[in-house]
Motif scaffolding. Sequence first.
Motif, PDB file in Angstrom:
ATOM      1  N   ASN A 146       0.717  -1.091   0.028  1.00  0.00           N
ATOM      2  CA  ASN A 146       0.178   0.050  -0.005  1.00  0.00           C
ATOM      3  C   ASN A 146       0.847   1.181  -0.014  1.00  0.00           C
ATOM      4  N   GLU A 147       1.963   1.276   0.541  1.00  0.00           N
ATOM      5  CA  GLU A 147       2.785   2.570   0.817  1.00  0.00           C
ATOM      6  C   GLU A 147       3.702   2.344  -0.550  1.00  0.00           C
ATOM      7  N   PHE A 152       3.642   5.779  -5.815  1.00  0.00           N
ATOM      8  CA  PHE A 152       3.382   6.017  -7.259  1.00  0.00           C
ATOM      9  C   PHE A 152       2.527   7.014  -7.590  1.00  0.00           C
ATOM     10  N   ASP A 153       1.226   7.180  -6.471  1.00  0.00           N
ATOM     11  CA  ASP A 153       0.538   8.123  -6.479  1.00  0.00           C
ATOM     12  C   ASP A 153       1.073   9.637  -6.267  1.00  0.00           C
ATOM     13  N   ASP A 154       2.033   9.750  -5.326  1.00  0.00           N
ATOM     14  CA  ASP A 154       2.669  10.838  -4.880  1.00  0.00           C
ATOM     15  C   ASP A 154       4.055  11.404  -5.804  1.00  0.00           C
ATOM     16  N   ILE A 231      -3.170   7.188 -14.845  1.00  0.00           N
ATOM     17  CA  ILE A 231      -2.063   6.388 -14.498  1.00  0.00           C
ATOM     18  C   ILE A 231      -0.877   7.304 -13.927  1.00  0.00           C
ATOM     19  N   ALA A 232      -0.359   6.641 -13.053  1.00  0.00           N
ATOM     20  CA  ALA A 232       1.189   7.163 -12.407  1.00  0.00           C
ATOM     21  C   ALA A 232       2.122   6.273 -12.804  1.00  0.00           C
ATOM     22  N   GLY A 233       3.212   6.634 -13.422  1.00  0.00           N
ATOM     23  CA  GLY A 233       4.427   5.621 -13.921  1.00  0.00           C
ATOM     24  C   GLY A 233       5.667   5.965 -13.052  1.00  0.00           C
ATOM     25  N   ILE A 234       6.537   5.144 -12.844  1.00  0.00           N
ATOM     26  CA  ILE A 234       7.827   5.107 -12.243  1.00  0.00           C
ATOM     27  C   ILE A 234       8.684   4.468 -13.162  1.00  0.00           C
TER      28      ILE A 234
END
Length: 349
Positions: A146-147, A152-154, A231-234
Amino acid sequence: MKKILLVEDDVSLRENIAELLNLSGYLVFDAAHGKMAVEVAKKELPNLILCDIMMPELDGYGVLEALSSNKETRHIPFIFISAKTERKDIRRGMNLGADDYLTKPFEEEELLNAIHSRLHKAELINMSLNAKLQKNNPKNEIRSLNELKNFFDDYGQLSSFKKEETIFCEGEHSNTIYLILKGVVKCYKLDEQGKELITALYGADEFLGFTSLLENLPHQEYAVAIENVEIAGIAKSELKKILEENQKVSLELMEVLADNITEIKKQLLQMAYSSVRKKTAQTLLQFEKTMNKGPKEPLHITRGDLAHVAGIATESLIRTLSDFKHEGLIAVENRNIKILDPASLQDIQ
């Protein structure tokens, strides 16, 4: 080996100091005037600079000002060596940011002590800064899946795609892992005749784009938005570092990927051995789950996508949907499908 840049226009003095520093275990770069010193400092990034003040072309004050304005050289310890002993000259050098000031002539021990002191102080500052950065690094706070999703979100690169828009194509470089924040994505492959076969559906809070973290493999399938998607990409390299430092997160992510593989196997078995009715029913329930729809909420999904997931001809799917409608299992309004009796659909053989 620590690197020292020696800036001195007196050839004899420069050679003597350089020899002393070499014998003391330092790697020495020298410059005869200020302009050369600035160029060498930017190229070699020494650990410390010894600089005369009175020089042709650019004096020592100018060297310090030039290096102080460059982000890569501004933190290098800087010691003036000069015959100018007036208080105002010393004060000017210190006001510009010099770390120390030695007046000529000086003893060898005095020079070496000043160098050692400044290098030691610089190391302590760097250690303190690195410890602070390490403490404040958000990656160090990732202790669960979850973290990781929050990371990813932040900190991920945010992207939006409209319905039917392609996110990535088969054969493209796979350098990024995505977390779906909103919407549903289908992944599919094309056969030799160009027929589409959907291999997986991904909804909000699920990862997308895994190929390999160890090798630079291209994408093995297409990914297209079924509805509007965020979407959030790393970068894969960044995610790899996070997983290497957090074993628990790695294990949780492996569980997720293993579950995905299990679901794909179930889908393949269903496509191979189930009846058309069961394939259609299971596909409807799969879309309802992935799209996170509540009871009797309409599914905005094309007949083609339903058929491609089920692995049946579109005509067969349409006939089966018509049967389900007459049996009261679903309702069809403006081509949107409402599941009325999920329990009965689940039991269809």
